[in-house]
Design a protein around this motif. Sequence first.
Motif, mmCIF file in Angstrom:
data_model
loop_
_atom_site.group_PDB
_atom_site.id
_atom_site.type_symbol
_atom_site.label_atom_id
_atom_site.label_comp_id
_atom_site.label_asym_id
_atom_site.label_seq_id
_atom_site.Cartn_x
_atom_site.Cartn_y
_atom_site.Cartn_z
ATOM 1 N N GLN A 152 -41.538 138.327 147.508
ATOM 2 C CA GLN A 152 -42.812 138.151 146.820
ATOM 3 C C GLN A 152 -42.712 138.507 145.343
ATOM 4 O OE1 GLN A 152 -45.534 136.606 148.119
ATOM 5 N NE2 GLN A 152 -46.127 136.658 145.951
ATOM 6 N N LEU A 153 -41.924 139.555 145.038
ATOM 7 C CA LEU A 153 -41.738 139.959 143.639
ATOM 8 C C LEU A 153 -40.992 138.860 142.873
ATOM 9 C CD1 LEU A 153 -42.627 142.399 142.056
ATOM 10 C CD2 LEU A 153 -40.442 143.501 142.543
ATOM 11 N N ALA A 154 -39.998 138.253 143.539
ATOM 12 C CA ALA A 154 -39.248 137.157 142.911
ATOM 13 C C ALA A 154 -40.167 135.964 142.661
ATOM 14 C CB ALA A 154 -38.077 136.745 143.805
ATOM 15 N N LYS A 155 -41.046 135.672 143.630
ATOM 16 C CA LYS A 155 -42.005 134.571 143.459
ATOM 17 C C LYS A 155 -42.963 134.846 142.307
ATOM 18 C CE LYS A 155 -42.185 132.606 148.132
ATOM 19 N NZ LYS A 155 -43.059 132.355 149.309
ATOM 20 N N ASP A 156 -43.363 136.112 142.182
ATOM 21 C CA ASP A 156 -44.256 136.493 141.073
ATOM 22 C C ASP A 156 -43.597 136.233 139.721
ATOM 23 O OD1 ASP A 156 -46.147 137.286 142.887
ATOM 24 O OD2 ASP A 156 -45.712 139.432 142.733
ATOM 25 N N ILE A 157 -42.283 136.553 139.663
ATOM 26 C CA ILE A 157 -41.527 136.315 138.422
ATOM 27 C C ILE A 157 -41.523 134.829 138.098
ATOM 28 C CG2 ILE A 157 -39.184 136.288 137.436
ATOM 29 C CD1 ILE A 157 -40.357 139.026 137.276
ATOM 30 N N TRP A 158 -41.242 133.998 139.103
ATOM 31 C CA TRP A 158 -41.191 132.548 138.872
ATOM 32 C C TRP A 158 -42.575 131.997 138.511
ATOM 33 C CZ3 TRP A 158 -37.503 129.413 137.662
ATOM 34 C CH2 TRP A 158 -37.737 128.041 137.674
ATOM 35 N N SER A 159 -43.607 132.510 139.176
ATOM 36 C CA SER A 159 -44.977 132.074 138.861
ATOM 37 C C SER A 159 -45.337 132.423 137.427
ATOM 38 C CB SER A 159 -45.980 132.742 139.818
ATOM 39 O OG SER A 159 -45.748 132.323 141.141
ATOM 40 N N CYS A 160 -44.868 133.587 136.961
ATOM 41 C CA CYS A 160 -45.110 133.995 135.572
ATOM 42 C C CYS A 160 -44.442 133.019 134.609
ATOM 43 C CB CYS A 160 -44.578 135.418 135.351
ATOM 44 S SG CYS A 160 -44.650 135.959 133.638
ATOM 45 N N ILE A 161 -43.207 132.624 134.933
ATOM 46 C CA ILE A 161 -42.467 131.686 134.083
ATOM 47 C C ILE A 161 -43.208 130.353 133.995
ATOM 48 C CG2 ILE A 161 -40.327 130.334 133.912
ATOM 49 C CD1 ILE A 161 -38.898 132.741 135.254
ATOM 50 N N ILE A 162 -43.673 129.864 135.151
ATOM 51 C CA ILE A 162 -44.397 128.593 135.190
ATOM 52 C C ILE A 162 -45.753 128.726 134.503
ATOM 53 C CG2 ILE A 162 -45.497 126.886 136.699
ATOM 54 C CD1 ILE A 162 -42.486 126.676 136.764
ATOM 55 N N GLY A 163 -46.435 129.830 134.798
ATOM 56 C CA GLY A 163 -47.780 130.047 134.279
ATOM 57 C C GLY A 163 -47.846 130.186 132.771
ATOM 58 N N LYS A 164 -46.769 130.686 132.174
ATOM 59 C CA LYS A 164 -46.752 130.865 130.715
ATOM 60 C C LYS A 164 -46.319 129.602 129.975
ATOM 61 C CE LYS A 164 -48.021 135.173 130.671
ATOM 62 N NZ LYS A 164 -49.300 135.587 130.075
ATOM 63 N N GLY A 165 -46.122 128.539 130.763
ATOM 64 C CA GLY A 165 -45.815 127.249 130.128
ATOM 65 C C GLY A 165 -44.424 127.146 129.547
ATOM 66 N N CYS A 166 -43.463 127.911 130.087
ATOM 67 C CA CYS A 166 -42.080 127.831 129.581
ATOM 68 C C CYS A 166 -41.505 126.446 129.872
ATOM 69 C CB CYS A 166 -41.198 128.887 130.258
ATOM 70 S SG CYS A 166 -41.704 130.570 129.926
ATOM 71 N N GLU A 167 -40.800 125.907 128.913
ATOM 72 C CA GLU A 167 -40.159 124.606 129.120
ATOM 73 C C GLU A 167 -38.883 124.823 129.928
ATOM 74 O OE1 GLU A 167 -39.589 122.234 125.671
ATOM 75 O OE2 GLU A 167 -41.597 122.605 124.895
ATOM 76 N N LEU A 168 -38.905 124.382 131.167
ATOM 77 C CA LEU A 168 -37.779 124.616 132.062
ATOM 78 C C LEU A 168 -37.002 123.325 132.294
ATOM 79 C CD1 LEU A 168 -39.562 126.880 134.686
ATOM 80 C CD2 LEU A 168 -38.132 127.600 132.782
ATOM 81 N N ASN A 169 -35.687 123.408 132.145
ATOM 82 C CA ASN A 169 -34.849 122.244 132.422
ATOM 83 C C ASN A 169 -34.306 122.338 133.838
ATOM 84 O OD1 ASN A 169 -32.768 124.116 132.345
ATOM 85 N ND2 ASN A 169 -32.120 123.555 130.276
ATOM 86 N N VAL A 170 -33.466 121.392 134.187
ATOM 87 C CA VAL A 170 -32.942 121.332 135.553
ATOM 88 C C VAL A 170 -32.127 122.570 135.903
ATOM 89 C CG1 VAL A 170 -30.845 120.060 134.889
ATOM 90 C CG2 VAL A 170 -31.741 119.832 137.208
#
Length: 417
Positions: free
Chosen positions: A286-304
């Motif tokens: 769940q903590l790992a998911k929270d980290i990923w949700s934060c990355i997505i939620g802050k609008g980071c441009e993520l590549n493949v």
Amino acid sequence: MVKKAIEVLDEMLKYGCEPDEYSFGCLLDALCKNGSVKEAALLFEDMRIRFKPTIKHFTSLLYGWCKEGKLIEAKVVLVKMREAGFEPDIVVYNNLLNGYSVAGKTVDAFHLLQEMRRNNCEPNATSYTIMIQALCAREKMEEAMRVFADMESNGCEADIVTYTTLISGFCKWGKIEKSYELLDAMIQKGHTPNQTTYLYIVLAHEKKEELEECLELIKEMQKIDILPDLSIYNTILRLACKLGETDDVEACDYFKEMVGRGLLAVPQYGIMKDLLNSLLRGDKLQLAKDIWSCIIGKGCELNVYAWTIWIHALFSNGHVKEACSYCLDMMDAGVMPQPDTFAKLMKGLRKLYNRQIAAEITEKVRKMAADRQMTFKMYKRRGERDLKEKAKAKKDGRKRRARQRRWGSRNRKADTL
């Protein structure tokens, strides 16, 4: 593009456009700073025929020789400068000081300081810091502190660069307590440390695997409104992952803070990978998911590659369904999975007998492949091949490490005998 610049200078003459003193000066300075000091010396002699050199021209040439460690040539320039009626100023002296200090000629550097005073050119903070830096690099910390004391006794106030240089020197050689003393003295004198000042201390604590001390230092920074920079965040997270301390929410909070400040980019994907894997190995899904949700939620441009790190981390730690779910999210975001990622997920789903998700992922991949004008068959074959090659490389690596351990054990036994 120094060579091209010289060609342009020659072209000017061909077309009857006489280069002026400014043109020569620009090129001379560029040659000296670019490590082409021999060419600069030739240009200088050519220039002297046409123009009367200024102290700036002499300074450029002297800097170039000092940078190359050619101190005899630098002294010749100094003589010529005096013959031309120019006395060295603080910039000239500091260039010479740097040349002596880098070459380890500390005695000559001290003599030069005395000469500066005799010639009514008082050494400034840069003059002393140059010497302190050279002494710190050679672990001559007592001598560095003597120069520091001499600096203060002569009424020259140390600046942030001087203090940071000393702090970095003490940290480099493992004398962290002394660096804290200097940090306190620096603040008391009214100088606000910067992020680089704190980074040296954080790195020293990292070397000793002292995570708590690092976290305390960050709190002290924040008290005086200094936010950690990317290097400090990375150091904290790297150490937390190494020590397996990511179950401490504090490390995750610092990562989220880093993301929130817009500091997550491709070069930081390595630390992101370490953190996510560390959390998942510690059953902190769940903590790992929270980290990923934060990355997505802050609008980071993520590549493949960012998506692949997250999906592979989930898969490798037994969370196959979650990995597949995020793979679907990735494709919804318009990012096509790498062929080996697809092959890995299909392999995992076969073991789980989960045909529904496998069919859903396959259908989306087929469509994305068609949109990119590639055949699904070729994509699939490439993924299976890449997966086999990576598995073989991993197996070979384990065998190599095992051999190294065996040889190491034999050598230790031989030494004992």
